[in-house]
Design an enzyme around this catalytic site. Structure first.
Site, PDB file in Angstrom:
ATOM      1  N   GLY A  39       0.608  -1.306   0.052  1.00 39.06           N
ATOM      2  CA  GLY A  39      -0.030   0.029  -0.147  1.00 39.06           C
ATOM      3  C   GLY A  39       0.942   1.300   0.097  1.00 39.06           C
ATOM      4  O   GLY A  39       1.819   1.128  -0.624  1.00 39.06           O
ATOM      5  N   LYS A  50      11.053   8.063   4.826  1.00 39.08           N
ATOM      6  CA  LYS A  50      12.143   7.866   5.718  1.00 39.08           C
ATOM      7  C   LYS A  50      13.401   7.763   5.409  1.00 39.08           C
ATOM      8  O   LYS A  50      14.402   7.853   5.811  1.00 39.08           O
ATOM      9  CB  LYS A  50      11.787   6.769   6.679  1.00 39.08           C
ATOM     10  CG  LYS A  50      10.828   7.364   7.948  1.00 39.08           C
ATOM     11  CD  LYS A  50       9.644   7.639   7.655  1.00 39.08           C
ATOM     12  CE  LYS A  50       8.901   8.813   8.197  1.00 39.08           C
ATOM     13  NZ  LYS A  50       7.590   9.028   7.215  1.00 39.08           N
ATOM     14  N   HIS A 442      21.831   6.278  31.727  1.00 41.50           N
ATOM     15  CA  HIS A 442      22.666   7.531  31.636  1.00 41.50           C
ATOM     16  C   HIS A 442      23.844   7.146  30.859  1.00 41.50           C
ATOM     17  O   HIS A 442      24.493   6.127  30.886  1.00 41.50           O
ATOM     18  CB  HIS A 442      23.010   7.821  32.854  1.00 41.50           C
ATOM     19  CG  HIS A 442      23.970   9.048  32.876  1.00 41.50           C
ATOM     20  ND1 HIS A 442      23.246  10.350  32.446  1.00 41.50           N
ATOM     21  CD2 HIS A 442      25.046   9.326  32.854  1.00 41.50           C
ATOM     22  CE1 HIS A 442      24.379  11.167  32.316  1.00 41.50           C
ATOM     23  NE2 HIS A 442      25.510  10.366  32.548  1.00 41.50           N
TER      24      HIS A 442
HETATM   25  C1  FAD Z   1       4.131  10.520   2.284  1.00 40.52           C
HETATM   26  C2  FAD Z   1       3.475   9.821   3.369  1.00 40.52           C
HETATM   27  C3  FAD Z   1       4.143   9.562   4.585  1.00 40.52           C
HETATM   28  C4  FAD Z   1       3.597   8.829   5.652  1.00 40.52           C
HETATM   29  N1  FAD Z   1       4.197   8.576   6.499  1.00 40.52           N
HETATM   30  C5  FAD Z   1       3.675   7.885   7.711  1.00 40.52           C
HETATM   31  C6  FAD Z   1       4.390   7.559   9.110  1.00 40.52           C
HETATM   32  O1  FAD Z   1       5.834   7.874   9.106  1.00 40.52           O
HETATM   33  N2  FAD Z   1       3.858   6.940   9.880  1.00 40.52           N
HETATM   34  C7  FAD Z   1       2.610   6.372   9.663  1.00 40.52           C
HETATM   35  O2  FAD Z   1       2.073   5.742  10.554  1.00 40.52           O
HETATM   36  N3  FAD Z   1       1.752   6.667   8.518  1.00 40.52           N
HETATM   37  C8  FAD Z   1       2.460   7.434   7.412  1.00 40.52           C
HETATM   38  N4  FAD Z   1       1.519   7.802   6.617  1.00 40.52           N
HETATM   39  C9  FAD Z   1       0.154   7.519   6.439  1.00 40.52           C
HETATM   40  C10 FAD Z   1       0.218   5.892   6.065  1.00 40.52           C
HETATM   41  O3  FAD Z   1       0.654   5.673   5.007  1.00 40.52           O
HETATM   42  C11 FAD Z   1      -1.347   5.455   6.190  1.00 40.52           C
HETATM   43  O4  FAD Z   1      -2.019   5.702   7.051  1.00 40.52           O
HETATM   44  C12 FAD Z   1      -1.538   3.967   5.524  1.00 40.52           C
HETATM   45  O5  FAD Z   1      -0.705   3.551   4.566  1.00 40.52           O
HETATM   46  C13 FAD Z   1      -2.763   3.550   5.704  1.00 40.52           C
HETATM   47  O6  FAD Z   1      -3.044   2.124   5.288  1.00 40.52           O
HETATM   48  P1  FAD Z   1      -3.934   1.237   4.832  1.00 40.52           P
HETATM   49  O7  FAD Z   1      -3.872  -0.033   4.777  1.00 40.52           O
HETATM   50  O8  FAD Z   1      -5.430   1.832   5.233  1.00 40.52           O
HETATM   51  O9  FAD Z   1      -4.270   1.849   3.495  1.00 40.52           O
HETATM   52  P2  FAD Z   1      -3.076   2.102   1.941  1.00 40.52           P
HETATM   53  O10 FAD Z   1      -1.646   1.943   2.741  1.00 40.52           O
HETATM   54  O11 FAD Z   1      -3.501   3.351   1.390  1.00 40.52           O
HETATM   55  O12 FAD Z   1      -3.455   0.843   1.337  1.00 40.52           O
HETATM   56  C14 FAD Z   1      -4.495   0.799   0.508  1.00 40.52           C
HETATM   57  C15 FAD Z   1      -4.289  -0.195  -0.639  1.00 40.52           C
HETATM   58  O13 FAD Z   1      -5.562  -0.714  -1.431  1.00 40.52           O
HETATM   59  C16 FAD Z   1      -5.133  -0.866  -2.775  1.00 40.52           C
HETATM   60  N5  FAD Z   1      -6.376  -0.504  -3.244  1.00 40.52           N
HETATM   61  C17 FAD Z   1      -7.354   0.528  -3.273  1.00 40.52           C
HETATM   62  N6  FAD Z   1      -8.347   0.159  -3.721  1.00 40.52           N
HETATM   63  C18 FAD Z   1      -8.410  -0.960  -4.287  1.00 40.52           C
HETATM   64  C19 FAD Z   1      -9.008  -1.680  -5.383  1.00 40.52           C
HETATM   65  N7  FAD Z   1     -10.466  -1.362  -5.651  1.00 40.52           N
HETATM   66  N8  FAD Z   1      -8.799  -2.955  -5.289  1.00 40.52           N
HETATM   67  C20 FAD Z   1      -7.608  -3.588  -5.157  1.00 40.52           C
HETATM   68  N9  FAD Z   1      -6.778  -2.780  -4.557  1.00 40.52           N
HETATM   69  C21 FAD Z   1      -7.175  -1.519  -4.174  1.00 40.52           C
HETATM   70  C22 FAD Z   1      -4.129   0.336  -3.145  1.00 40.52           C
HETATM   71  O14 FAD Z   1      -3.723   0.141  -4.338  1.00 40.52           O
HETATM   72  C23 FAD Z   1      -3.295   0.259  -1.828  1.00 40.52           C
HETATM   73  O15 FAD Z   1      -2.159  -0.550  -1.995  1.00 40.52           O
HETATM   74  C24 FAD Z   1       2.199   8.534   5.503  1.00 40.52           C
HETATM   75  C25 FAD Z   1       1.430   8.622   4.301  1.00 40.52           C
HETATM   76  C26 FAD Z   1       1.966   9.396   3.267  1.00 40.52           C
HETATM   77  C27 FAD Z   1       1.260   9.978   1.920  1.00 40.52           C
END
Ligand code: FAD
Length: 463
Positions: A39, A50, A442
């Site tokens: 994701g 990072k 420490h």
């Molecule tokens: C630049 C940036 C830096 C970040 N840094 C941090 C950090 O340091 N620490 C932290 O905790 N969070 C961080 N985040 C936030 C974190 O990335 C998200 O909160 C997290 O990825 C959410 O996870 P998720 O599983 O909900 O969704 P996502 O990681 O968004 O994954 C969703 C997945 O679903 C897939 N998908 C969507 N629709 C479909 C479909 N219809 N069919 C098949 N596949 C589909 C997508 O392709 C994707 O791979 C950051 C975000 C960004 C943008």
């Protein structure tokens, strides 16, 4: 039609962790992903940023090697190589998830998934073929993408989102970062360290507006010292991209100002991926861009669950993973407690780093709580001095009557690794005096937590 106990739609830190836990619990599990496994977090978020920030940190160290008595001549960076390293780290992590799926016997289905009534999902593969799958339980974890504002339409070239910001083929000379949440601030730090002239424009009165005001003020001081320009209570109302670069109109209390730059990074939040996945077809309820769920992530339609960025909690990787684990453990009839959203740590990995959990001082006061506040600056820490990292502090907030640890706010080197102490302490309902009696090693930066707690109780030693 293939049938599973659980199908997870989306393989971010919500989806893939959920699938692994489901498999561990004995469920026959499949995961559907249209892009790379892992994701946003592994491919476009937490991890590649990072990696970029590590390169920036190494560059900063080398530029200031003299401060440590080390002579290094002709320090320079190779922007392409920095970006390439970040992409390599992300690819490696995604392959790691592939390995974990195989190890846990999870079926990976490549393609675009659409929910259907009757606990079914149809998946369109890259070659256009469509296959239907069914499951006893479907968990939606489709995550989010960069939010677009009408005043900042992203063209991917001059007005960009976070994906482009981590894969630019040419380093911009001047950049405007709109929004000073964690994403905007991390990119502002990265590009400024690389030598780009960066201006951060924030609509609210403070940068990193969700943090304690003392932290926002300290970061503003540190960023200004590093050369980042900061405009608060300011709004980018339009961007003219017709010339070579961009001209952004910024509205402030003093009137309008035109900022010129090569590129604008829009970092104004996220938009959830809830369109075109069949929610309406199934009848799943949403509100304000989020899928509505109960304490155990069930939507209004039995058999359909949702976790991660698509649901109302904090949009963070560790929240997505925790929600997924709770969801499947509940499905396995285990005894599980709802997630405590008040005890979620938030981190920003610029330099100095920021980490916090619980109430800010302002929030505690607004709740009418009688509080004790303690603060310990890293300028009084031996380890911070020895490391040449004395910017920042640890601030703790306790309830005066019951000793409850209400909040912990840190800014300084390595604090994102230190905040777990406060998270665990709060989870175990630790009082300030218990923290004081837990001997900290420490010299470490973590002593600042003990000293800040001591300061709250007028027992501080090193101030
Ligand atoms: C630049 C940036 C830096 C970040 N840094 C941090 C950090 O340091 N620490 C932290 O905790 N969070 C961080 N985040 C936030 C974190 O990335 C998200 O909160 C997290 O990825 C959410 O996870 P998720 O599983 O909900 O969704 P996502 O990681 O968004 O994954 C969703 C997945 O679903 C897939 N998908 C969507 N629709 C479909 C479909 N219809 N069919 C098949 N596949 C589909 C997508 O392709 C994707 O791979 C950051 C975000 C960004 C943008």
């Amino acid at each position: 039609m293939s049938t599973f106990d659980i199908i997870v739609l989306g393989s971010g830190p919500g989806g893939y962790v959920t699938a692994i836990r489901a498999s561990q619990l004995g469920f026959k599990t499949a995961i559907i992903e249209k892009e790379s496994l892992g994701g946003v977090c592994l491919n476009w978020g937490c991890i590649p940023t990072k990696a970029l920030l590590k390169s920036a940190q190494v560059f900063e160290y080398l530029k200031h090697a003299d401060d440590y008595g080390i002579k290094v001549d002709n320090v320079d960076k190779d922007f392409d190589a920095v970006v390439k390293r970040s992409r390599g780290v992300a690819d490696g992590m995604s392959k790691g998830v592939q390995f974990l799926m195989k190890k846990n016997k999870i079926e990976v289905i490549k393609g675009y998934g659409t929910l259907k009534p009757g606990k079914k999902i149809s998946v369109k593969a890259e070659d256009g073929s469509v296959t239907e799958y069914s499951a006893n339980n479907i968990i939606i974890a489709t995550g989010a993408r960069s939010r677009e504002l009408p005043s900042l339409p992203q063209d991917g070239k001059k007005i960009i989102g976070y994906r482009e910001a981590m894969t630019l083929d040419k380093q911009p000379k001047k950049m405007i970062v709109v929004g000073s949440g964690a994403i905007g601030i991390e990119f502002a730090y990265f590009y400024n360290s690389m030598g780009t002239e960066v201006t951060v424009v924030e609509y609210l009165p403070n940068i990193v507006p969700v943090e304690d005001e003392d932290v926002s003020k300290q970061l503003e001081r540190s960023f200004k010292k590093a050369g980042v320009k900061i405009m608060t209570s300011a709004e980018v109302t339009s961007v003219d991209t017709s010339g070579d670069g961009v001209k952004a109109t910024v509205k402030t209390a003093k009137g309008e100002q035109i900022l010129e730059a090569d590129i604008v990074l829009s970092a104004v939040g996220i938009k959830t991926n809830i369109e075109n996945i069949g929610l309406e077809d199934v009848g799943i309820a949403t509100d304000r861009d989020k899928i509505l769920v109960n304490d155990f992530y069930q939507t209004n339609i039995p058999g359909y669950y949702a976790i991660g960025d698509v649901t109302p909690g904090q949009a963070l990787a560790h929240v997505a993973s925790a929600e997924g684990i709770i969801c499947v453990e509940k499905l396995a009839d285990m005894h599980v407690e709802p997630l405590d959203y008040g005890n979620i740590p938030g981190c920003t990995y610029c330099s100095p780093e920021i980490a916090s959990v619980g109430l800010t001082e302002k929030q505690a006061k607004e709740k009418g709580l009688d509080i004790k506040v303690g603060k310990f600056p890293f300028s009084a820490s031996g380890k911070a001095k020895a490391s040449g990292a004395s910017d920042g502090f640890v601030k703790v907030i306790f309830d005066a009557k019951y000793g409850e640890w209400l909040g912990c706010h840190m800014i300084g080197a390595g604090v994102t690794d230190m905040i777990a102490e406060a998270v665990l302490g709060r989870k175990l309902e630790t009082t300030g005096h218990e923290v004081l009696k837990a001997v900290h090693p420490h010299p470490t930066m973590s002593e600042a937590v003990m000293e800040a707690v001591a300061a709250a109780y007028d027992e501080v030693i090193h101030l």
